[in-house]
Scaffold this motif. Structure first.
Motif, PDB file in Angstrom:
ATOM      1  N   ARG A 108      24.565  19.755 -45.148  1.00  0.00           N
ATOM      2  CA  ARG A 108      25.790  20.442 -44.748  1.00  0.00           C
ATOM      3  C   ARG A 108      26.932  19.943 -45.636  1.00  0.00           C
ATOM      4  NH1 ARG A 108      26.783  19.232 -38.701  1.00  0.00           N
ATOM      5  NH2 ARG A 108      26.511  17.130 -39.553  1.00  0.00           N
ATOM      6  N   PHE A 109      27.810  20.857 -46.051  1.00  0.00           N
ATOM      7  CA  PHE A 109      28.853  20.503 -47.010  1.00  0.00           C
ATOM      8  C   PHE A 109      30.254  20.690 -46.434  1.00  0.00           C
ATOM      9  CE2 PHE A 109      25.311  21.071 -49.861  1.00  0.00           C
ATOM     10  CZ  PHE A 109      25.542  20.160 -50.874  1.00  0.00           C
ATOM     11  N   THR A 131      22.545  27.769 -52.675  1.00  0.00           N
ATOM     12  CA  THR A 131      23.917  28.037 -52.255  1.00  0.00           C
ATOM     13  C   THR A 131      24.276  27.023 -51.181  1.00  0.00           C
ATOM     14  OG1 THR A 131      23.719  30.406 -52.707  1.00  0.00           O
ATOM     15  CG2 THR A 131      25.469  29.719 -51.193  1.00  0.00           C
ATOM     16  N   PRO A 132      25.358  26.266 -51.343  1.00  0.00           N
ATOM     17  CA  PRO A 132      25.673  25.213 -50.369  1.00  0.00           C
ATOM     18  C   PRO A 132      25.985  25.778 -48.991  1.00  0.00           C
ATOM     19  CG  PRO A 132      27.494  25.540 -51.902  1.00  0.00           C
ATOM     20  CD  PRO A 132      26.352  26.333 -52.433  1.00  0.00           C
ATOM     21  N   HIS A 133      25.497  25.073 -47.971  1.00  0.00           N
ATOM     22  CA  HIS A 133      25.777  25.435 -46.578  1.00  0.00           C
ATOM     23  C   HIS A 133      27.096  24.762 -46.184  1.00  0.00           C
ATOM     24  CE1 HIS A 133      25.519  26.272 -42.417  1.00  0.00           C
ATOM     25  NE2 HIS A 133      25.077  25.059 -42.030  1.00  0.00           N
ATOM     26  N   ILE A 134      28.176  25.539 -46.234  1.00  0.00           N
ATOM     27  CA  ILE A 134      29.522  24.996 -45.997  1.00  0.00           C
ATOM     28  C   ILE A 134      29.841  25.065 -44.513  1.00  0.00           C
ATOM     29  CG2 ILE A 134      31.970  25.274 -46.523  1.00  0.00           C
ATOM     30  CD1 ILE A 134      31.093  26.571 -49.199  1.00  0.00           C
ATOM     31  N   VAL A 135      30.139  23.889 -43.928  1.00  0.00           N
ATOM     32  CA  VAL A 135      30.428  23.830 -42.492  1.00  0.00           C
ATOM     33  C   VAL A 135      31.881  23.471 -42.189  1.00  0.00           C
ATOM     34  CG1 VAL A 135      28.048  23.266 -41.900  1.00  0.00           C
ATOM     35  CG2 VAL A 135      29.663  21.416 -42.383  1.00  0.00           C
ATOM     36  N   GLN A 136      32.577  22.917 -43.177  1.00  0.00           N
ATOM     37  CA  GLN A 136      33.975  22.549 -42.990  1.00  0.00           C
ATOM     38  C   GLN A 136      34.733  22.808 -44.287  1.00  0.00           C
ATOM     39  OE1 GLN A 136      35.663  21.395 -40.310  1.00  0.00           O
ATOM     40  NE2 GLN A 136      33.886  21.397 -38.957  1.00  0.00           N
ATOM     41  N   ILE A 137      36.012  23.144 -44.156  1.00  0.00           N
ATOM     42  CA  ILE A 137      36.876  23.369 -45.320  1.00  0.00           C
ATOM     43  C   ILE A 137      38.002  22.339 -45.286  1.00  0.00           C
ATOM     44  CG2 ILE A 137      38.502  24.966 -46.427  1.00  0.00           C
ATOM     45  CD1 ILE A 137      35.650  25.845 -46.733  1.00  0.00           C
ATOM     46  N   GLY A 138      38.302  21.765 -46.460  1.00  0.00           N
ATOM     47  CA  GLY A 138      39.421  20.824 -46.578  1.00  0.00           C
ATOM     48  C   GLY A 138      40.416  21.307 -47.621  1.00  0.00           C
ATOM     49  N   THR A 139      41.702  21.065 -47.378  1.00  0.00           N
ATOM     50  CA  THR A 139      42.734  21.510 -48.313  1.00  0.00           C
ATOM     51  C   THR A 139      42.773  20.658 -49.565  1.00  0.00           C
ATOM     52  OG1 THR A 139      44.078  22.334 -46.486  1.00  0.00           O
ATOM     53  CG2 THR A 139      45.199  21.970 -48.578  1.00  0.00           C
ATOM     54  N   ASP A 140      42.585  19.343 -49.397  1.00  0.00           N
ATOM     55  CA  ASP A 140      42.665  18.436 -50.542  1.00  0.00           C
ATOM     56  C   ASP A 140      41.597  17.362 -50.410  1.00  0.00           C
ATOM     57  OD1 ASP A 140      43.668  16.604 -48.651  1.00  0.00           O
ATOM     58  OD2 ASP A 140      45.727  17.173 -49.094  1.00  0.00           O
ATOM     59  N   THR A 141      41.478  16.531 -51.445  1.00  0.00           N
ATOM     60  CA  THR A 141      40.421  15.522 -51.468  1.00  0.00           C
ATOM     61  C   THR A 141      40.541  14.504 -50.338  1.00  0.00           C
ATOM     62  OG1 THR A 141      40.185  15.795 -53.862  1.00  0.00           O
ATOM     63  CG2 THR A 141      39.271  13.791 -52.891  1.00  0.00           C
ATOM     64  N   PRO A 142      41.739  13.942 -50.050  1.00  0.00           N
ATOM     65  CA  PRO A 142      41.814  13.002 -48.926  1.00  0.00           C
ATOM     66  C   PRO A 142      41.346  13.609 -47.607  1.00  0.00           C
ATOM     67  CG  PRO A 142      43.763  12.801 -50.297  1.00  0.00           C
ATOM     68  CD  PRO A 142      43.014  13.997 -50.795  1.00  0.00           C
ATOM     69  N   THR A 143      41.676  14.880 -47.370  1.00  0.00           N
ATOM     70  CA  THR A 143      41.223  15.550 -46.148  1.00  0.00           C
ATOM     71  C   THR A 143      39.703  15.673 -46.130  1.00  0.00           C
ATOM     72  OG1 THR A 143      43.279  16.816 -46.010  1.00  0.00           O
ATOM     73  CG2 THR A 143      41.397  17.647 -44.773  1.00  0.00           C
ATOM     74  N   ILE A 144      39.140  16.068 -47.258  1.00  0.00           N
ATOM     75  CA  ILE A 144      37.684  16.209 -47.356  1.00  0.00           C
ATOM     76  C   ILE A 144      36.995  14.873 -47.124  1.00  0.00           C
ATOM     77  CG2 ILE A 144      35.814  16.642 -49.011  1.00  0.00           C
ATOM     78  CD1 ILE A 144      37.500  18.956 -50.091  1.00  0.00           C
ATOM     79  N   LEU A 145      37.539  13.812 -47.689  1.00  0.00           N
ATOM     80  CA  LEU A 145      36.947  12.490 -47.499  1.00  0.00           C
ATOM     81  C   LEU A 145      37.008  12.067 -46.032  1.00  0.00           C
ATOM     82  CD1 LEU A 145      38.265  10.561 -50.634  1.00  0.00           C
ATOM     83  CD2 LEU A 145      35.979  11.507 -50.248  1.00  0.00           C
ATOM     84  N   GLY A 146      38.102  12.424 -45.370  1.00  0.00           N
ATOM     85  CA  GLY A 146      38.207  12.105 -43.950  1.00  0.00           C
ATOM     86  C   GLY A 146      37.138  12.816 -43.133  1.00  0.00           C
ATOM     87  N   LEU A 147      36.860  14.071 -43.498  1.00  0.00           N
ATOM     88  CA  LEU A 147      35.829  14.831 -42.795  1.00  0.00           C
ATOM     89  C   LEU A 147      34.440  14.264 -43.079  1.00  0.00           C
ATOM     90  CD1 LEU A 147      37.242  18.429 -43.382  1.00  0.00           C
ATOM     91  CD2 LEU A 147      37.239  17.139 -41.235  1.00  0.00           C
ATOM     92  N   VAL A 148      34.218  13.820 -44.322  1.00  0.00           N
ATOM     93  CA  VAL A 148      32.939  13.177 -44.653  1.00  0.00           C
ATOM     94  C   VAL A 148      32.783  11.885 -43.865  1.00  0.00           C
ATOM     95  CG1 VAL A 148      31.603  12.068 -46.486  1.00  0.00           C
ATOM     96  CG2 VAL A 148      32.781  14.221 -46.951  1.00  0.00           C
ATOM     97  N   ALA A 149      33.833  11.095 -43.807  1.00  0.00           N
ATOM     98  CA  ALA A 149      33.788   9.827 -43.071  1.00  0.00           C
ATOM     99  C   ALA A 149      33.513  10.055 -41.591  1.00  0.00           C
ATOM    100  CB  ALA A 149      35.100   9.074 -43.256  1.00  0.00           C
ATOM    101  N   ALA A 150      33.955  11.203 -41.079  1.00  0.00           N
ATOM    102  CA  ALA A 150      33.732  11.536 -39.668  1.00  0.00           C
ATOM    103  C   ALA A 150      32.335  12.087 -39.418  1.00  0.00           C
ATOM    104  CB  ALA A 150      34.776  12.545 -39.210  1.00  0.00           C
ATOM    105  N   GLY A 151      31.528  12.192 -40.482  1.00  0.00           N
ATOM    106  CA  GLY A 151      30.160  12.646 -40.331  1.00  0.00           C
ATOM    107  C   GLY A 151      29.991  14.146 -40.322  1.00  0.00           C
ATOM    108  N   MET A 152      31.003  14.887 -40.794  1.00  0.00           N
ATOM    109  CA  MET A 152      30.936  16.348 -40.776  1.00  0.00           C
ATOM    110  C   MET A 152      29.980  16.915 -41.828  1.00  0.00           C
ATOM    111  SD  MET A 152      32.904  17.296 -38.352  1.00  0.00           S
ATOM    112  CE  MET A 152      34.274  16.709 -37.344  1.00  0.00           C
ATOM    113  N   GLY A 153      29.713  16.145 -42.865  1.00  0.00           N
ATOM    114  CA  GLY A 153      28.848  16.627 -43.928  1.00  0.00           C
ATOM    115  C   GLY A 153      29.069  15.815 -45.189  1.00  0.00           C
ATOM    116  N   CYS A 154      28.479  16.255 -46.291  1.00  0.00           N
ATOM    117  CA  CYS A 154      28.689  15.612 -47.585  1.00  0.00           C
ATOM    118  C   CYS A 154      29.635  16.481 -48.396  1.00  0.00           C
ATOM    119  CB  CYS A 154      27.369  15.399 -48.310  1.00  0.00           C
ATOM    120  SG  CYS A 154      26.505  16.927 -48.740  1.00  0.00           S
ATOM    121  N   ALA A 155      30.086  15.980 -49.553  1.00  0.00           N
ATOM    122  CA  ALA A 155      31.039  16.732 -50.372  1.00  0.00           C
ATOM    123  C   ALA A 155      30.878  16.342 -51.827  1.00  0.00           C
ATOM    124  CB  ALA A 155      32.471  16.467 -49.913  1.00  0.00           C
TER     125      ALA A 155
END
Length: 308
Positions: A195-196, A221-245
Motif C-alpha cells: 500500500r502506498f 500500478t501502485p495501490h495508493i491508499v493515502q495522499i499527502g501534500t508534501d514530503t513531511p506529511t507523507i513521512l508522517g503517514l508512513v510513520a503512522a503505518g498507513m503504507g510505504c512511500a
C-alpha cells in the motif's frame, strides 16, 4: 518663498554654529551677501527672525534655537534615508524572501548556502517560506518571492532561471518495524503489492508522473491508499503505518526514527534541485544570494534545466 530647501537649513546651521555670517561664509566658501540672502529667505519662509544681529555677530532667537535642533535632526534623518536607499539599491540591506520545499530545508547544501548568505549579508532580513515547487514558481512570477529552492522547473518556461544546487534521487520509505532483513526489497517489483502513500497529483504533478512511470516500467500500478501534500506529511503517514512511500533521498535528514529508508536498484531517476528566480527581474539582493550559491556549489554563470 514657500518651500524650505535643505541648503537653507545647512546655511542656517553654519551661521548658528559659527555665530557670525562672515565666519560662516568662509566655512561654506560662499560670499557673505549670498549667505545673508539665504538666511533672510529662510526667516521669511518661517515668518519669524532667527537671529539677533549685533556688531560682533549673531545670536539665536528662541525661534532660531528651536529651529536649530529640528534642522539638525531633519538633515540627519535625510542623510540616513539617503544611506538606506543607497544600501537597498546596492542589495546591502532590505529583505530577501526565499521559498524552500520543506524536504530540502535540512539539506547540507541548503544550510551551507543560508549560512554563507547570512554571514556576508548581515543586514538583509532573510524570510523563508516553506512551499511546494508549483507554489514557488507562481510566487516568483508574481514577485511575492525573490527566489526559491525547488525542483521540477518546467524546462520551456522562459519566465524563470535557475542554478543547479545538487541532484536528488528517490528512496523507499517504510515503517521501520515492517522491514525484515530477509525480505528487504531490492527493486521496485519487490514492493508491487504494498500500500502506498502518494504525492498529490494536482500539486506535485511532475513528481507524481515520474514515480508512476517508474512503477509502470517495473510492471505494476501502485495501490495508493493515502495522499499527502508534501514530503513531511507523507513521512508522517508512513510513520503512522498507513503504507510505504517513494520520497526524495534528502527526506532522511528530518524523518522520524520509526521510518526506514531503502535505496532500490532500479529507482534511478534524478531531479535537479535548483535556486530559481525571475529571468526578467534580478534585484541586487537576488544577485547576492546567487553569489552565495556559487560559492557553496562551485558553479559559474550557467543555468541548469529541471525535468518536467
Amino acid at each position: 518663498m514657500r518651500n524650505i530647501e535643505t541648503r537653507h537649513l545647512r546655511y542656517f546651521i553654519a551661521v548658528a554654529e559659527e555665530g557670525s555670517i562672515i565666519a560662516a561664509s568662509r566655512a561654506l566658501n560662499i560670499t557673505q551677501p549670498a549667505l545673508s540672502r539665504q538666511v533672510q529667505d529662510l526667516e521669511r519662509a518661517i515668518g519669524a527672525p532667527l537671529f539677533e544681529r549685533h556688531a560682533k555677530g549673531v545670536q539665536l532667537t528662541d525661534a532660531g534655537a528651536s529651529l536649530l535642533h529640528d534642522a539638525k535632526q531633519s538633515l540627519l534623518q535625510l542623510e540616513q534615508a539617503r544611506d538606506r536607499a543607497y544600501r537597498i539599491a546596492q542589495g546591502q540591506t532590505g529583505s530577501f524572501s526565499l521559498g524552500i520545499m520543506p524536504s530540502y530545508l535540512a539539506s547540507p547544501v541548503t544550510l551551507a548556502i543560508l549560512a554563507h548568505f547570512r554571514e556576508h549579508n548581515p543586514e538583509i532580513l532573510l524570510c523563508i517560506e516553506p512551499l511546494l515547487s508549483l507554489q514557488q514558481a507562481q510566487a516568483i512570477r508574481s514577485e511575492e518571492l525573490d527566489g526559491g529552492i525547488m525542483a521540477w522547473r518546467t524546462p520551456d518556461d522562459a519566465s524563470l532561471s535557475g542554478i543547479a544546487l545538487y541532484r536528488e534521487r528517490f528512496v523507499l520509505a517504510v515503517p521501520a518495524q515492517h522491514v525484515a532483513p530477509a525480505k528487504r526489497p531490492r527493486r521496485l517489483a519487490d514492493i508491487a503489492g504494498e500500500r502506498f502513500v502518494w504525492f498529490n497529483r494536482e500539486k506535485s504533478s511532475a513528481q507524481h508522473s515520474l514515480l508512476i512511470a517508474a512503477c509502470a516500467k517495473a510492471g505494476f500500478t501502485p495501490h495508493i491508499v493515502q495522499i499527502g501534500t508534501d514530503t513531511p506529511t507523507i513521512l508522517g503517514l508512513v510513520a503512522a503505518g498507513m503504507g510505504c512511500a517513494l520520497v526524495p533521498a534528502s527526506s532522511q535528514l528530518h524523518a522520524p526514527p520509526t521510518i526506514a529508508f531503502i535505496a532500490l536498484a532500479d529507482l534511478t531517476d534524478e531531479v535537479d534541485i535548483e535556486l530559481v528566480y525571475s529571468a526578467a527581474r534580478r534585484s541586487p539582493r537576488v544577485q547576492r544570494f546567487i553569489e552565495s550559491v556559487r560559492h557553496v556549489t562551485g558553479t559559474k554563470a550557467k543555468h541548469a534545466r529541471g525535468k518536467a
